[in-house]
Structures are given as structure tokens and as C-alpha cells.
Scaffold this active site. Structure first.
Site, mmCIF file in Angstrom:
data_model
loop_
_atom_site.group_PDB
_atom_site.id
_atom_site.type_symbol
_atom_site.label_atom_id
_atom_site.label_comp_id
_atom_site.label_asym_id
_atom_site.label_seq_id
_atom_site.Cartn_x
_atom_site.Cartn_y
_atom_site.Cartn_z
ATOM 1 C CG LEU A 127 -16.050 -43.813 -18.812
ATOM 2 C CD1 LEU A 127 -16.569 -44.915 -19.737
ATOM 3 C CD2 LEU A 127 -17.129 -43.392 -17.825
ATOM 4 C CB CYS A 136 -26.424 -38.228 -34.122
ATOM 5 S SG CYS A 136 -25.350 -37.784 -35.499
ATOM 6 C CB SER A 195 -13.727 -44.755 -22.387
ATOM 7 O OG SER A 195 -13.759 -45.992 -21.719
ATOM 8 N N GLY A 196 -10.831 -45.665 -21.893
ATOM 9 C CA GLY A 196 -9.516 -46.253 -22.146
ATOM 10 C C GLY A 196 -9.489 -47.425 -23.099
ATOM 11 C CG ASN A 243 -22.438 -41.804 -35.542
ATOM 12 O OD1 ASN A 243 -22.470 -41.048 -34.576
ATOM 13 N ND2 ASN A 243 -22.366 -43.119 -35.423
ATOM 14 N N GLY A 244 -20.155 -38.907 -35.634
ATOM 15 C CA GLY A 244 -18.797 -38.893 -35.115
ATOM 16 C C GLY A 244 -18.279 -37.502 -34.811
ATOM 17 C CD GLU A 245 -17.946 -35.038 -31.828
ATOM 18 O OE1 GLU A 245 -17.479 -33.952 -32.246
ATOM 19 O OE2 GLU A 245 -19.095 -35.164 -31.375
#
Length: 496
Positions: free
Chosen positions: A193, A2, A276-277, A37-39
Site C-alpha cells: 500500500l 481469520c 502497509s506502513g 488469528n495471525g502470522e
């Protein structure tokens, strides 16, 4: 994920000001007087160590307020994840704000004439309200008690001292597996991805093997969704991409456009998170120009420079291109513990001449060479030679050196005309995504500056273009297509 916006110490409490702040903060998330904002991947472990605290939700972000109550400002390095936050201490009306070590999550800070401090995950939250604003530095904490920054993250590699630890493939494998597994912490449909290269293929392989042990497996089944993209014509999306990514850097815009379009499609399929990488090329020295490193010492220092700047490039692209559509991107190669392992390896072990048989392609090249060539042709139409002659007068800071860069700059300054906004974007000479320092490695590069990997003269095989399949118009979608392998030439499709 968010967006966040915090306005602290504002003297104007009028309804007009309140309405304006609410308009700017439509995406933000409030938890216990903390905006996050984040994990935080280790939140369950942190909860178990916080005795005597009453948690109100199961949110991973709620631990921040409780850690602050327990440890004051000295808890940031306990957090394992990608996270930017603002925390208000209502006991003395002070606040702190911090950004994750690498800068995976975007954050800016600004100061208004009334003495208030504004903190936002987007420039758009600050550019009309603050007298000055700037990028919030990764790995730093800002405290209202000192009205200044403090660096909380200082890993060994940050000094750029060349390491000598022998290469241990088992330790490296375990570190990467752990980095991917912890990012499977979710209860929403997710995917991976795939660029067609080694990095994303490894991530997909690990995620597929460990899918059965996650909440997602129980809720959504065993299918691991994979996505790749190819592109010929994304010109119409350029303005939206610049608006959302908030940059005029050509490297970022070239790669952001296919990712932006792919994120829109992925979200429409019901997938809410992707792995993603990003980061692998920086920490392993895998951009093509690294082949020209004169020695292992300079090779290592360039990887350090690339990691320190990645929040302005690949992290910004991955986060903003996806979050524009409400999609979250997680990046295991930028896991702090994994980076520590990789950056402790003797750099001579990162300098092989060939890796798994195949030519390296950057993302913006791999989606189709016609995409980059089409951008240059489009810019030729909209930017004249006369305009380029006056570029240094029109854009004295980070003066565009190409018509393509000039075109992006015009669009950016239409959205963000303030000087502080212009200063948030990096500049300097670059070839094939190098830093300005690495230009010194090859004298020929100074005359062929371009973000494309094809600019790495003497390294990139131009004949490789002959192996790319015929271009197709636009972007195609294929439901649940096959994974792209390490030897697959990128197709001009999105595979799901």
C-alpha cells in the site's frame, strides 16, 4: 488472517447454543485445540528447536500448541509476529489466551452469566451473549487458572524513560529490512500500500528488492503490485465501515473508509495480502503536531503514549478494514525488534524541521481534502443544532463534540447498543491525531480540535490545498500504475 471465537466453560450444551456459536464463528481456524488469528514469522526456527514433537501440518500457527507442551505458559515472548490465540489444555480443561505485544490483531474478552468466558476477534461475537466484555489488552495473557491477566510484554520504552542511544543509521536500516523481509513469508499474491509518503515508499523499495527470494516469486512472478487510493465520495460506505471496524472514533472512520473500499478492489484483483506502513508516525513522532513538542522528553513520552494506544486506532483500522474483504495487512514498522531499535534512539534525533522536502499528510487528508469536508457537510444535514445541545444527555460517555462525531455515534449504537461496546472505543480531546496530553503543547489547539492534520495550527501549510489536483467523482482504478513518489501530490485514483 481469520476471525476467532472461543466459548469456554459454557454450561449450556444444547443444540441451539451450539448452532449459535457456530454461526458466530464462521471465520475461525482450529489447530490442535488452538484457535489462532495471525502470522508467526519465526515458526520454522521454532520448529527446529522443538525436538521430539510431531507436527501434522506446515501451518505457522501449529507451533503454539507444541511450545505450550514444552514450556507451559512461558512461551509467548518466543513468538515473532502478529498473533492472538486461545489454547485449550485438554489434560486439565484449563485454557490460556494471549494477544500480540502491540495489538496488531484485534481481540476482545467477555463473561456470560453462566460463568463462561468468551474470547473473540470481533465485538459482534460477544455483544449479544456476554454480560460484560472489553478490549483484550495487548501484550497480555489471560489464564483460566488465575482468572486474570498477566502482562508478558514489558519493553524498555514502556516505562517512558527517555533514551540516550546515539542514532545509528546502519542499525536502523538493517532492522527495517529484516522487518519487511520476514513479512514476505507467504505463498499467495501480495502487494504494498502506497500513501505517497516516505514510510510506505521505503517498505515498497525493500519488498521489491527482496521479491526474487520468496515463494511468491516462483509461483506468481516478479511483478510487485502497488496500490494507492484517492477519494471524493465514500459516504455510502460509512455504515458498513462502522459495522466492520466496530468503532465510532472519527479519526478511525475517516481513514478506514478509503482503506475499506481499496481492500475490496485489491481482493477482487486476486491479491490476498498487503504490506502497509502503519506505526511509523507513532514511533518516529511524525504527525504534524509533534513539531510543537516543547522538548525531547515530552516528544518521547508522546511517542510512547501513541504506541500504547495504536491498537485502538491504526491497528484496528488496518486489520478490520482489510479483513472485512478477506485481505490480510502486515505492518513491518510495528515489528517488535524494529520498535526496540527506534525507541532506544535519543529523541532529539527524531525532531528535524523538514523531511524530504514535502508537507506531511495524514492518510484521511491525503486521499483528498474534499473527503473530510464532504463528511462534515453530510453530518450537518443529518445532525441538527438541537441534537447537539442534548448530546451530553444522549451520549454521556465520550460525548460527541462535533456533528460528524454525533453522526458516527448514532450509527455505532444502532449496531452495538450495549454499554460495554461503547466503552471499548477511546475518547478524549485530540488535534491532528494527538493524545489528550499533547493538547497542552499549544493553547490555540483547544479551540480547534479535529483529527485532521489541517488542525495543527501553525504547522500545517494551508496553502498546500492549492496544489491538490481537481476532484473527480467516486473512485477510479488504474491497473499496474506507477508508484507514487515522495513528492507526488495524492491523486484521486487507486493505482494498482
Amino acid at each position: 488472517m481469520c476471525g476467532i471465537l472461543a466459548v469456554l466453560g459454557c454450561s449450556d450444551d444444547s443444540q441451539t447454543k451450539r448452532a449459535r456459536v457456530l454461526e458466530l464463528s464462521r471465520r475461525q481456524n482450529f489447530k490442535n485445540f488452538t484457535i489462532v488469528n495471525g502470522e508467526i514469522y519465526n515458526h520454522e526456527d521454532l520448529r527446529s528447536r522443538l525436538t521430539g514433537h510431531k507436527f501434522k501440518t506446515g501451518s505457522d500457527c501449529e507451533v503454539i500448541a507444541h511450545l505450550y507442551e514444552e514450556h507451559g505458559e512461558n512461551f509467548i515472548d518466543m513468538l515473532d509476529g502478529m498473533c492472538s490465540f486461545v489454547l485449550l489444555d485438554t489434560h486439565d480443561n484449563t485454557f490460556i489466551s494471549a494477544r500480540d505485544a502491540i495489538g496488531i490483531t484485534p481481540l476482545y474478552i467477555g463473561w456470560a452469566l453462566d460463568g463462561s468466558v468468551w474470547i473473540s476477534s470481533e465485538l459482534k461475537g460477544l455483544n449479544d451473549e456476554c454480560e460484560h466484555f472489553e478490549v483484550f489488552p495487548p501484550g497480555h495473557l489471560y489464564s483460566s487458572k488465575t482468572s486474570g491477566f498477566r502482562q508478558w510484554n514489558n519493553p524498555p520504552w514502556f516505562t517512558e524513560e527517555v533514551p540516550s542511544t546515539p542514532y545509528d543509521p546502519i542499525a536502523l536500516r538493517h532492522a527495517l529490512e529484516n522487518a519487511v523481509i520476514k513479512r514476505l513469508m507467504t505463498d499467495v499474491p501480495y502487494g504494498v500500500l502506497l500513501s505517497g509518503g516516505l514510510d510506505s515508499s521505503l517498505v515498497a523499495s525493500i519488498a521489491a528488492r527482496h521479491l526474487s527470494g520468496t515463494k511468491v516469486y516462483k509461483l506468481w512472478g516478479a511483478q510487485l503490485h502497488s496500490f494507492s487510493v484517492g477519494l471524493e465520495d465514500g459516504i455510502d460506505a460509512i455504515e458498513d465501515v462502522i459495522y466492520h471496524t466496530e468503532t465510532y472514533d472519527p479519526t478511525t472512520i475517516r481513514a478506514s473508509t478509503p482503506m475499506f473500499l481499496m481492500a475490496r478492489k485489491i481482493k477482487s484483483l486476486g491479491v490476498k495480502m498487503v504490506i502497509s506502513g502503519e506505526g511509523a508516525d507513532e514511533i518516529f513522532g511524525r504527525y504534524l503536531y509533534f513539531h510543537k513538542a516543547p522538548n525531547k522528553e515530552e516528544f518521547h513520552r508522546e511517542t510512547c503514549r501513541k504506541i500504547k494506544a495504536i491498537h485502538l486506532y491504526d491497528c484496528l483500522r488496518a486489520n478490520k478494514s482489510t479483513s472485512a474483504w478477506g485481505l490480510e495487512a502486515r505492518v513491518p514498522f510495528l515489528d517488535e525488534e524494529f520498535i526496540k531499535v527506534v525507541m532506544s534512539i535519543d529523541p532529539k534525533m527524531k525532531m528535524p524541521k523538514h523531511i524530504l522536502y514535502r508537507q506531511k499528510e495524514q492518510f484521511s487528508d491525503g486521499v483528498g481534502y474534499s473527503w473530510i469536508d464532504g463528511l462534515k457537510n453530510h453530518a450537518e444535514v443529518h445532525v441538527t443544532d438541537k441534537m447537539m445541545l442534548n448530546a451530553s444527555h444522549i451520549f454521556p460517555h465520550n460525548t460527541p463534540q462535533t456533528k460528524e462525531a454525533y453522526y458516527y455515534r448514532m450509527i455505532f449504537e444502532r449496531f452495538f447498543p450495549q454499554n460495554p461496546a461503547i466503552l471499548t472505543v477511546p475518547g478524549g480531546a485530540s488535534v491532528a491525531c494527538s493524545t489528550a496530553k499533547a493538547i497542552e503543547w499549544d493553547a490555540a489547539w483547544s479551540n480547534h480540535l479535529d483529527p485532521s492534520g489541517r488542525a495543527a495550527l501553525g504547522v500545517h501549510d494551508s496553502a498546500y490545498e492549492l496544489n491538490v489536483g481537481p476532484d473527480t467523482s467516486g473512485t477510479k482504478i488504474v491497473e499496474d500504475g506507477p508508484m507514487m513518489t515522495d513528492t507526488t501530490v495524492p491523486e484521486l485514483i487507486i493505482q494498482s
